[in-house]
Design an enzyme around this catalytic site. Structure first.
Site, mmCIF file in Angstrom:
data_model
loop_
_atom_site.group_PDB
_atom_site.id
_atom_site.type_symbol
_atom_site.label_atom_id
_atom_site.label_comp_id
_atom_site.label_asym_id
_atom_site.label_seq_id
_atom_site.Cartn_x
_atom_site.Cartn_y
_atom_site.Cartn_z
ATOM 1 N N HIS A 116 -9.769 -5.273 1.332
ATOM 2 C CA HIS A 116 -8.820 -4.305 1.887
ATOM 3 C C HIS A 116 -9.431 -2.902 1.710
ATOM 4 O O HIS A 116 -10.158 -2.657 0.746
ATOM 5 C CB HIS A 116 -7.526 -4.433 1.074
ATOM 6 C CG HIS A 116 -6.353 -3.683 1.603
ATOM 7 N ND1 HIS A 116 -6.202 -2.331 1.427
ATOM 8 C CD2 HIS A 116 -5.253 -4.087 2.289
ATOM 9 C CE1 HIS A 116 -5.065 -1.935 1.977
ATOM 10 N NE2 HIS A 116 -4.467 -2.984 2.514
ATOM 11 N N ASP A 129 -8.396 -7.714 -7.259
ATOM 12 C CA ASP A 129 -7.315 -7.110 -6.490
ATOM 13 C C ASP A 129 -6.264 -8.207 -6.276
ATOM 14 O O ASP A 129 -6.433 -9.095 -5.444
ATOM 15 C CB ASP A 129 -7.885 -6.590 -5.159
ATOM 16 C CG ASP A 129 -6.792 -6.078 -4.242
ATOM 17 O OD1 ASP A 129 -5.604 -6.215 -4.583
ATOM 18 O OD2 ASP A 129 -7.142 -5.555 -3.163
ATOM 19 N N GLN A 174 -2.117 -9.576 -3.264
ATOM 20 C CA GLN A 174 -1.517 -10.729 -2.584
ATOM 21 C C GLN A 174 -1.278 -11.887 -3.543
ATOM 22 O O GLN A 174 -0.305 -12.622 -3.390
ATOM 23 C CB GLN A 174 -2.413 -11.185 -1.414
ATOM 24 C CG GLN A 174 -2.588 -10.146 -0.325
ATOM 25 C CD GLN A 174 -1.274 -9.770 0.372
ATOM 26 O OE1 GLN A 174 -0.289 -10.502 0.322
ATOM 27 N NE2 GLN A 174 -1.248 -8.600 0.991
ATOM 28 N N LYS A 213 5.184 -5.812 -3.053
ATOM 29 C CA LYS A 213 4.855 -7.116 -2.460
ATOM 30 C C LYS A 213 5.416 -8.255 -3.311
ATOM 31 O O LYS A 213 5.299 -9.418 -2.974
ATOM 32 C CB LYS A 213 3.338 -7.265 -2.326
ATOM 33 C CG LYS A 213 2.734 -6.271 -1.329
ATOM 34 C CD LYS A 213 1.272 -6.541 -1.112
ATOM 35 C CE LYS A 213 0.510 -5.360 -0.591
ATOM 36 N NZ LYS A 213 0.564 -5.182 0.849
ATOM 37 N N CYS A 239 -5.957 -3.340 7.473
ATOM 38 C CA CYS A 239 -6.731 -2.503 6.537
ATOM 39 C C CYS A 239 -8.024 -3.220 6.125
ATOM 40 O O CYS A 239 -8.472 -3.099 4.980
ATOM 41 C CB CYS A 239 -5.932 -2.117 5.303
ATOM 42 S SG CYS A 239 -4.516 -1.098 5.694
HETATM 43 C C1 LIG Z 1 -5.407 -7.252 -0.731
HETATM 44 C C2 LIG Z 1 -4.743 -5.907 -0.776
HETATM 45 N N1 LIG Z 1 -5.256 -4.962 -1.567
HETATM 46 C C3 LIG Z 1 -4.701 -3.749 -1.679
HETATM 47 C C4 LIG Z 1 -3.575 -3.423 -0.958
HETATM 48 C C5 LIG Z 1 -2.991 -2.063 -1.117
HETATM 49 O O1 LIG Z 1 -1.707 -2.115 -1.633
HETATM 50 P P1 LIG Z 1 -0.848 -0.788 -1.774
HETATM 51 O O2 LIG Z 1 -0.806 -0.171 -0.413
HETATM 52 O O3 LIG Z 1 0.477 -1.260 -2.239
HETATM 53 O O4 LIG Z 1 -1.540 0.078 -2.749
HETATM 54 C C6 LIG Z 1 -3.006 -4.370 -0.122
HETATM 55 C C7 LIG Z 1 -1.830 -4.051 0.707
HETATM 56 O O5 LIG Z 1 -1.676 -4.523 1.822
HETATM 57 C C8 LIG Z 1 -3.604 -5.649 -0.022
HETATM 58 O O6 LIG Z 1 -3.104 -6.608 0.762
#
Ligand SMILES: Cc1ncc(COP(=O)(O)O)c(C=O)c1O
Length: 409
Positions: A125, A201, A204, A227, A365
């Site tokens: 991401h 990370d 998910q 989430k 993203c």
């Molecule tokens: C795999 C992953 N990493 C990071 C993020 C970023 O999350 P946040 O926008 O809540 O910081 C997301 C959000 O869609 C994600 O799916």
């Protein structure tokens, strides 16, 4: 018992799911972007503001003590939820993105210099790319990217070939937000054998898998509350205590100090050291309530239920010859990226919206990954605990309708 509960009536716990889209029942297949909230969480936020609200850790009056208790209790809940060894290892941030930026900036200062290497993957991401790009652009850190196989699993041989004596850290997704694929634990094992630190990370994975950071043996694990059926505005950074103690502070301000004079400052112990300024106390409390809600169902039950639902949807979609799915991996859950042949993902998402089905369309993203897949965008159906097989059947019918609608045109 809980499996039955999941199959029957969890939907009723989520007020937003009673919404009609045109005259259709809402089918919310966009949990990977953000999860809907159960009533208990929504009510808890109101209760905090109405009955317990004050700043935290800054006074002796009753409301301050109550608010501080609730904030710190939420930390304990997070600690237990991911099985961290100590509350000091749980830092509240505003989201996972901030958590990764915190690690990137402080880790570089403590452990790295120009020319040192960090390993990421091609399917990260943007939130797990940009913080490291800053290190490349500003300090000459070298970034390397693990390739994926055709099912969206990391290529472990390629990973091993990237490791050199300059490599310090591996920062990778625990569960891909495009493919739903689960990262093989071997990557942590290999990292350990090579004395590399590991950041997972978990944006998910935290809501779909039972996460045990002690068993995983990662050094850092990040996720966002929104989430995980909790409020927006709250993120978590887990870091091993000895590492967090070694890293320098990130943001400066009130709450993160021990003593300040005009010549300088000494810093508070963990976790306050990384919580500068008034923290997101109400949001943290709401996250704690969301965790209680999930614990009541049982994370093992959630995992089984969502895996079954994902396999069911994957199977049904594979019967449609006009659908391309982007991962056939069996080691995946809750997320299915797809395209309908010759129809743009945005058109598919708009068509489904009219049917009452919320999916995301776009690059998720993950623009570098879209380039590798050679598509401008994909549609993505992602599931949560409130979804069920009837909704999947309805979704499949809507895909068939969508395909014939655009074929006729
Ligand atoms: C795999 C992953 N990493 C990071 C993020 C970023 O999350 P946040 O926008 O809540 O910081 C997301 C959000 O869609 C994600 O799916």
């Amino acid at each position: 018992m809980h499996q039955e509960q999941l199959k029957k009536n969890l939907r009723n716990d989520f007020p937003s799911l009673t919404k009609k889209i045109l005259s259709n029942d809402l089918v919310y297949f966009d949990t990977a972007a953000s999860a809907q909230k159960p009533s208990v969480v929504i009510e808890a936020l109101g209760d905090f503001y109405a009955n317990h609200y004050s700043n935290v850790s800054r006074g002796v009056h009753t409301l301050c003590v109550e608010a501080t208790f609730k904030y710190e209790d939420a930390r304990k809940k997070v600690q237990k939820f991911i099985n961290a060894k100590s509350e000091n290892e749980i830092i509240f941030t505003k989201n996972a993105t901030e958590s990764i930026n915190l690690v990137a900036q402080t880790y570089f200062k403590k452990f790295m210099q120009s020319g040192d290497e960090i390993i990421l993957s091609v399917m990260e991401h943007h939130s797990n790319l940009l913080p490291w790009f800053f290190l490349r652009d500003n300090y000459g850190v070298i970034l390397k990217f693990i390739n994926i196989d055709q099912d969206g699993q990391l290529d472990l041989d390629h990973f091993q070939s990237l490791i050199t004596d300059k490599t310090k850290l591996v920062a990778i997704t625990h569960l891909s937000n495009v493919f739903g694929t689960i990262t093989d634990k071997k990557i942590i094992q290999i990292s350990r054998e090579n004395n590399l630190h590991v950041l997972l990370d978990g944006c998910q994975s935290a809501s779909h898998l039972k996460v045990d950071v002690t068993e995983l043996d990662c050094d850092f694990f990040v996720f966002s509350g929104h989430k995980l059926y909790g409020p927006s505005g709250i993120g978590v950074l887990y870091g091993k205590e000895n590492l967090l103690n070694e890293l320098p502070p990130f943001l400066g301000g009130g709450g993160m100090i021990n003593e300040v004079s005009l010549d300088g400052a000494t810093y508070a112990a963990l976790p306050a050291k990384y919580e500068a300024g008034t923290p997101p106390m109400v949001e943290a409390y709401g996250l704690g309530v969301a965790i209680d809600y999930i614990n009541n169902i049982g994370m093992e039950n959630v995992e089984l239920y969502e895996k079954e639902l994902t396999d069911y949807a994957s199977q049904k979609m594979s019967d449609l010859n006009f659908v391309n799915r982007y991962s056939n991996s069996i080691n995946k859950t809750s997320i299915i990226s797809f395209n309908l042949k010759n129809i743009h993902a945005h058109e598919v998402a708009s068509f489904l919206d009219v049917e009452g089905i919320a999916v995301r369309a776009g690059h998720h993203c993950c623009q570098p990954l879209m380039k590798i897949l050679d598509v401008p965008a994909t549609a993505r159906a992602s599931f949560g605990i409130y979804n069920n097989k009837h909704e999947v059947d309805y979704f499949i019918d809507a895909l068939i309708k969508c395909n014939s609608f655009f074929s006729v045109k």
